[in-house]
Design an enzyme around this catalytic site. Structure first.
Site, PDB file in Angstrom:
ATOM      1  N   ASP A 399       0.867  -1.168   0.000  1.00  0.00           N
ATOM      2  CA  ASP A 399       0.000   0.000   0.000  1.00  0.00           C
ATOM      3  C   ASP A 399       0.912   1.228   0.000  1.00  0.00           C
ATOM      4  O   ASP A 399       2.105   1.123   0.277  1.00  0.00           O
ATOM      5  CB  ASP A 399      -0.873  -0.048   1.264  1.00  0.00           C
ATOM      6  CG  ASP A 399      -1.760   1.177   1.403  1.00  0.00           C
ATOM      7  OD1 ASP A 399      -2.313   1.614   0.380  1.00  0.00           O
ATOM      8  OD2 ASP A 399      -1.875   1.696   2.519  1.00  0.00           O
ATOM      9  N   PHE A 525     -18.242  13.038   1.955  1.00  0.00           N
ATOM     10  CA  PHE A 525     -17.333  12.381   1.007  1.00  0.00           C
ATOM     11  C   PHE A 525     -17.627  10.888   0.910  1.00  0.00           C
ATOM     12  O   PHE A 525     -18.011  10.255   1.887  1.00  0.00           O
ATOM     13  CB  PHE A 525     -15.891  12.573   1.502  1.00  0.00           C
ATOM     14  CG  PHE A 525     -14.905  11.650   0.854  1.00  0.00           C
ATOM     15  CD1 PHE A 525     -14.347  11.969  -0.368  1.00  0.00           C
ATOM     16  CD2 PHE A 525     -14.557  10.454   1.455  1.00  0.00           C
ATOM     17  CE1 PHE A 525     -13.440  11.106  -0.968  1.00  0.00           C
ATOM     18  CE2 PHE A 525     -13.662   9.587   0.859  1.00  0.00           C
ATOM     19  CZ  PHE A 525     -13.097   9.921  -0.350  1.00  0.00           C
ATOM     20  N   ARG A 581       0.118  16.406  -1.828  1.00  0.00           N
ATOM     21  CA  ARG A 581      -1.259  15.969  -2.095  1.00  0.00           C
ATOM     22  C   ARG A 581      -2.128  17.215  -2.233  1.00  0.00           C
ATOM     23  O   ARG A 581      -2.210  18.015  -1.301  1.00  0.00           O
ATOM     24  CB  ARG A 581      -1.761  15.104  -0.933  1.00  0.00           C
ATOM     25  CG  ARG A 581      -1.013  13.810  -0.778  1.00  0.00           C
ATOM     26  CD  ARG A 581      -1.028  13.336   0.663  1.00  0.00           C
ATOM     27  NE  ARG A 581      -2.317  12.897   1.138  1.00  0.00           N
ATOM     28  CZ  ARG A 581      -2.785  11.655   1.040  1.00  0.00           C
ATOM     29  NH1 ARG A 581      -2.060  10.739   0.456  1.00  0.00           N
ATOM     30  NH2 ARG A 581      -3.949  11.325   1.517  1.00  0.00           N
ATOM     31  N   GLY A 662      -5.012   3.515  -3.737  1.00  0.00           N
ATOM     32  CA  GLY A 662      -6.267   4.129  -4.168  1.00  0.00           C
ATOM     33  C   GLY A 662      -6.059   5.549  -4.670  1.00  0.00           C
ATOM     34  O   GLY A 662      -6.994   6.185  -5.153  1.00  0.00           O
ATOM     35  N   LYS A 758      -7.079  -4.826  -5.297  1.00  0.00           N
ATOM     36  CA  LYS A 758      -5.754  -5.104  -4.718  1.00  0.00           C
ATOM     37  C   LYS A 758      -5.584  -6.612  -4.525  1.00  0.00           C
ATOM     38  O   LYS A 758      -4.554  -7.189  -4.880  1.00  0.00           O
ATOM     39  CB  LYS A 758      -5.603  -4.404  -3.358  1.00  0.00           C
ATOM     40  CG  LYS A 758      -5.410  -2.903  -3.432  1.00  0.00           C
ATOM     41  CD  LYS A 758      -5.186  -2.335  -2.028  1.00  0.00           C
ATOM     42  CE  LYS A 758      -4.986  -0.829  -2.072  1.00  0.00           C
ATOM     43  NZ  LYS A 758      -4.670  -0.271  -0.744  1.00  0.00           N
TER      44      LYS A 758
END
Length: 1138
Positions: A399, A525, A581, A662, A758
């Site tokens: 990950d 969200f 980010r 992701g 995954k």
């Protein structure tokens, strides 16, 4: 979704007889029925007093080896074919079964104690109109219970009311998912208002209809019927067993699922049993040995048939008074040899392997170099069956967020109205950890003249789902994700402080002025929307929507009149190139009429029972359009310490690393460069290239099907011709038919993949490449991948403990992976291989002496050695030295193992233990057994002792052969030992000493007098071993057996050095220096194609449902007259105890 017409799980409040009605009964056995509603007593133990012995033995005899030895024991009881006393098999079998049974008993007693402790916990239950203290085991479905602060929740309850406003209840879910931050649950408004007093609760008679018991911790769907009204129920209304009540003085709940029906118990299912490659190989080898045993026994039985016909019938002294035919005697001889040669399949093998694995697991747990002092987290081997597989890993699936990175977000840069900030301390309330310094932005905010800057920070302080707690004048924020916390903290440090929220308002301090906004709607969200919005009513009556989200989804929804699109886009590219980010912020003014119309549609979507989430998303789309861009934020998620070095080391060990995330493609690519997964000498291939190449390959396969037949599959030309390094960066949609292509690459990054995808990637590589895989992750979204891989590693990071709870190995930092694989994994593999090779050799050398003896005993299944020697050989005389090699041996130390990663490669290739090694051990055993039998046989053939007596009797021969075998086996393991310690030395000398000590004891006259029929070798050892001639025979036997081994080892070291030998290490050192010289100064080029990052929210939704449902979190605080005394963000560890 639940179909309400067919709901079968119904719960009636305060009505125990209702749940005993015939319609709720289920058949248990024949015509016996019982209620389908479980009692609340749980049972995790396996055995009770009556079932322990039969059930445990049944489980142990599921193992083929144990059944095999039981069958042998039965054969040994039959007098006609018994060649060995029954105790030679019974004693080892009883010891093996006994050790395992004791271990199982200890484990089960611990489970009994735990069950009793839990079932006898106390809580208050509403019975006969008042609350009475009762044990957990007495609670039933439909009961109303009262819980107090710090109580554990006894069953899955529907929350009815609590001491907090609007029946809010704080719970800690550590036992459920390992996370220690508090969660929030709430009762329905109707139960909160009408069920506060005891008499109201006693009169409560609602009927709950809901889903059947299941293991989904993240979902609950139900309906409450009360006074002819229907109320929808969801997970936020539920208190699940295993959680703990926190910060709530008392609460009331209705039991929906009890005992074994609760979600935590439904999740207690067994995980998939993982086996190592060596395990599978070992089983096949045991089958091979068994086949050899059958063949050898059959051959000797045929030999006995012909010998008895030719010689046995004519020799009068062999007549035993039985009238059996030679064929029948041969048949009996076959079973006799099965018994005699049974030690070729050693009973102690499986026990020894388990002991070694347990020891290796302890070494991992005790390794201080994998201990993370900052969080007091040691490494933990959560399984003991997979250690040697750590030395064979070919693919690592990792990950990104929280595994390669720290998942600790810092607000670094921003762009407001086309101007970027963040290149440079005035606020005394600023967070001391906050590292954003730009005086021009500070001045802009303080001047209050720039409306865009004010809107920017106002949006950050209002558009979120962060929870706030006031404690001793401090503010404590709890965010659904680290990103959320970083953004609210950033606004706070620039003077826009989020202070409190109620069910329909939010209060912030804008510089020196406190403002309260009415919250009309919160659009939360989720992973499909990739954005969240809030609709607020300003004090002056205006209605405004604030929205923040990933740049891809925001830019699609911007108004044509929105300014600064291009300059913000440029800033986003720059931020992304610095691996930050990013997140876009925008707003929209809404008229009252437009909001009213939209609000009606929103309320309809909220109460729909069919696909509620999709209905809400569709309604959200209608309002989130024509947005006006304000700017963008850039958050840094730093790499963990040592990640680039670890990845570089693993790559040199020929381990391929795939990153499955992701996040967006650009984010993942940037991280790939910064952690050295991608390098400048690699050619990057994207998903589009993959599709084109796969299409071409499939077309050529259709055009020329013969060339791709199974037998010629390997002749397919490579996807990437040439010797250049290749890397693949693909998104979730490309994950079909790409395994061959991906495996040609040095690095693969899969972006925008779901948790299920995954796991699919891992299983594809496992299935088609037959490769040993390892998955490493830190969050709940990685659990599927961790369980699918051959080995799962969990990192105890910022995202809770679910990954750790599902893993085989756990530690705190990604950098420890190199030590786990290159040191512990490699050592475990080498030790296990050496142990198995030697174990098979020593048993072949021991057992096959009987084979040679049969040529001189008329194939009559007679034994060469004494009974007790056969019984104790594997238990006491030869087990400890080889066991210690399996536990302690190391060809090179840990420092060199890390310095030269190429030493890891033999494990991946499986070169240290395979069928070739097995047959080498077999032929080595055959050679040694030949020497052990024929040299003493030749020496005994024509000889005379010192006293004039011939020592050439059978019993003296047995003692000499046995003594030679013990010396050879213990000296051979000494030659194979690479790492000597005092313990190894003691074990070798101790084994020889034990052999002689026990032999002289059981050959003594005293023990023969007590058990004359059991101990028949009276005085043999003392008589035989006082003859120098026999000692010379032993020395000659040992010397001839070991001399070829010493010569071969010398030649191997000089002509064919192994991977770990010093000569090869020098060569690797030269290669390392050359690699360092070739290294380019920069691993990251600014001139490469633009790599743009995107904001990655947490995988869990925020607290929007809770906030928007009209439930306050605390009573409104008093009006804040002056500046806040002290505003700071409490670290998570303190926040646990809010």
């Amino acid at each position: 979704e639940v179909t309400w017409m067919n709901v079968t799980w119904k719960v009636k409040a305060n009505d125990r007889p209702y749940h005993q009605l015939p319609e709720f009964k289920k058949k248990v056995f024949l015509c016996i029925k019982k209620s389908k509603y479980s009692g609340n007593a749980i049972k995790t133990y396996k055995y009770n007093v009556i079932t322990f012995l039969p059930l445990n033995l049944y489980e142990q005899f599921k193992r083929v080896a144990n059944i095999y030895f039981l069958a042998l024991l039965i054969l040994q009881i039959i007098p006609e074919i018994s060649t060995l006393p029954w105790y030679t098999t019974l004693i080892p079998l009883v010891i093996v079964l006994g050790i395992t049974a004791i271990k199982d008993l200890v484990d089960d007693l611990a489970r009994h104690r735990m069950d009793n402790e839990i079932n006898n916990r106390k809580c208050e239950v509403l019975l006969n109109g008042r609350f009475q203290e009762a044990k957990w085991r007495e609670i039933q479905v439909g009961d109303v219970v009262r819980l107090k602060k710090n109580d554990f929740i006894p069953a899955d309850l529907l929350l009815l009311s609590s001491s907090n406003p609007n029946s809010l209840c704080y719970v800690e879910t550590a036992e459920l998912d390992g996370e220690t931050n508090l969660k929030f649950r709430m009762g329905l408004r109707v139960t909160d208002e009408r069920l506060q007093e005891d008499h109201q609760l006693a009169d409560f008679n609602a009927l709950i209809e809901c889903e059947e018991p299941n293991n989904r911790l993240d979902k609950f769907t139900g309906m409450m019927l009360w006074d002819r009204e229907r109320y929808p129920l969801e997970l936020d209304n539920m208190l699940l067993r295993g959680c703990k009540i926190r910060n709530t003085d008392w609460c009331h709940g209705l039991v929906i699922f009890a005992g074994g029906d609760t979600k935590i118990m439904k999740n207690g299912g067994k995980t998939r049993f993982k086996r190592t490659k060596i395990d599978e190989l070992m089983n096949y080898m045991v089958y091979t040995i068994f086949a050899l045993l059958i063949l050898v026994s059959a051959g000797l039985a045929i030999g006995h048939t012909y010998w008895y016909e030719a010689i046995g019938t004519k020799a009068w002294y062999l007549f035993d008074g039985k009238t059996q035919t030679p064929g029948y005697r041969g048949f009996l001889s076959f079973w006799g040899y099965i018994i005699v040669l049974n030690t070729m399949v050693p009973i102690s093998l499986y026990v020894s392997v388990e002991v070694i694995r347990l020891g290796q697991s302890k070494f991992i747990n005790w390794d201080l170099q994998m201990y993370f002092a900052e969080k007091d987290t040691p490494a933990k081997a959560r399984t003991t069956t997979l250690n040697e597989q750590l030395g064979q890993i070919q693919y690592v699936f990792s990950d990104k967020t929280g595994t390669l990175t720290q998942n600790i977000m810092q607000f670094k840069k921003c762009t407001i109205a086309g101007r970027s900030y963040g290149t440079e301390d005035w606020n005394r309330y600023a967070d001391k950890k906050f590292q954003f310094m730009d005086h021009s932005l500070v001045a802009l905010v303080r001047s209050k003249k720039d409306k865009d800057a004010m809107e920017f920070f106002k949006l950050l302080s209002l558009c979120h789902t962060v929870m706030v707690e006031h404690k001793d004048g401090d503010l404590i924020y709890q965010a659904a994700s680290p990103d959320e916390g970083a953004l609210v903290t950033a606004a706070r440090n620039f003077g826009y402080v989020f202070l409190s929220r109620t069910q329909d308002t939010m209060t912030i301090r804008e510089m020196d002025q406190e403002m309260t906004y009415e919250m009309l709607a919160l659009l939360d969200f989720n992973s499909d929307r990739k954005r969240m919005s809030i609709i607020l009513k300003f004090p002056d009556g205006r209605i405004r929507l604030y929205c923040k989200g990933a740049d891809t989804v925001i830019y699609e929804r911007l108004s044509p009149n929105s300014k600064h699109k291009e300059t913000t886009q440029t800033a986003l590219d720059i931020f992304a190139n610095e691996t930050l980010r990013t997140l876009c912020l925008c707003y929209k003014d809404i008229s009252a009429e437009e909001f009213e119309a939209w609000s009606r549609r929103h309320k309809e979507a909220q109460v729909t029972m069919n696909d509620r989430e999709a209905a809400l998303d569709a309604v959200y789309e209608q309002i989130e359009n024509n947005l006006m861009l304000i700017g963008a934020t850039a958050i840094e998620d730093k790499l963990q310490d040592g990640v680039p070095e670890t990845i570089a080391k693993l790559a040199k060990a020929d381990i391929k690393i795939w990153v499955l995330t992701g996040d967006k493609k650009e984010t993942a690519e940037n991280i790939g460069y910064s952690c050295s997964l991608l390098t400048d000498d690699m050619e990057i291939h994207y998903g589009e290239d993959v599709n084109e190449k796969l299409t071409r390959r499939q077309a050529s396969r259709r055009d020329d099907p013969q060339a791709y037949r199974r037998g010629k599959k390997k002749t397919a030309e490579p996807f990437f011709p040439g010797s250049n390094k290749n890397a693949l960066i693909i998104t979730g949609g490309w994950l079909i038919d790409f395994v061959d292509m991906a495996c040609e690459c040095e690095a693969v990054i899969c972006c925008r993949v779901t948790p299920k995808q995954k796991a699919n990637v891992v299983s594809l590589v496992k299935k088609y490449k037959k490769a040993v895989t390892l998955s490493i992750g830190d969050g709940a979204n990685d659990v599927n991948m961790i369980k699918t891989a051959d080995i799962g590693v969990g990192i105890s990071g910022q995202e809770g403990m679910q990954a750790v709870m599902s893993s085989d190995y756990a530690f705190a930092q990604f950098r420890y992976l190199q030590r786990l694989l290159l040191v512990h994994g490699r050592w475990s593999y080498i030790r296990m291989c050496k142990f198995l090779r030697f174990f098979f050799f020593k048993n072949f050398a021991f057992t096959l002496v009987h084979f040679w003896y049969s040529f001189f005993s008329g194939y009559s299944s007679q034994i060469t050695f004494e009974d007790w020697f056969i019984t104790l050989y594997n238990l006491a005389y030869s087990s400890l030295p080889v066991l210690l090699v399996g536990l302690l041996d190391q060809d090179v130390n840990d420092r060199l193992s890390l310095k030269f990663p190429k030493l890891y490669i033999p494990g991946q290739q499986g070169t240290l233990f395979n069928y070739k090694n097995f047959f080498i051990s077999l032929f080595h055993g055959i050679f040694v057994s030949l020497i052990i039998f024929f040299i003493p046989y030749g020496a005994f053939l024509q000889t005379m002792g010192q006293d004039g007596e011939a020592p050439s009797d059978y019993q003296s021969f047995a003692v000499v052969a046995a003594s030679s075998l013990i010396f050879i086996v213990n000296l051979q393991i000494s030659l194979d030992t690479s790492y000597w310690t005092f313990v190894n030395c003691f074990a070798v000398l101790g084994s020889i000493a034990i052999y002689f000590g026990v032999m002289f004891d059981i050959h003594s006259a005293g023990i023969h007098v007590i058990f004359p029929s059991v101990f028949t070798f009276t005085g043999v050892s003392s008589n035989a071993l006082r003859q120098p001639y026999l000692w010379l025979t032993i020395i000659l036997t040992v010397g001839i057996s070991l001399l070829p081994v010493i010569c071969i080892q010398f030649l191997s070291k000089t002509i064919w050095p192994s991977v770990g030998d010093k000569r090869n290490r020098k060569k690797y050192e030269m290669e390392l220096k050359e690699d360092d010289d070739k290294k380019k100064p920069s691993a990251f080029q600014r001139g490469r194609r633009s790599r743009r990052s995107a904001y990655a929210f947490s995988h869990a939704q925020g607290y929007a449902d809770l906030i928007a449902s009209g439930r306050s979190f605390r009573r409104r605080p008093q009006a804040h007259g002056g500046p806040q005394e002290s505003i700071r963000e409490i670290p998570r560890r303190e926040a646990e105890n809010i």
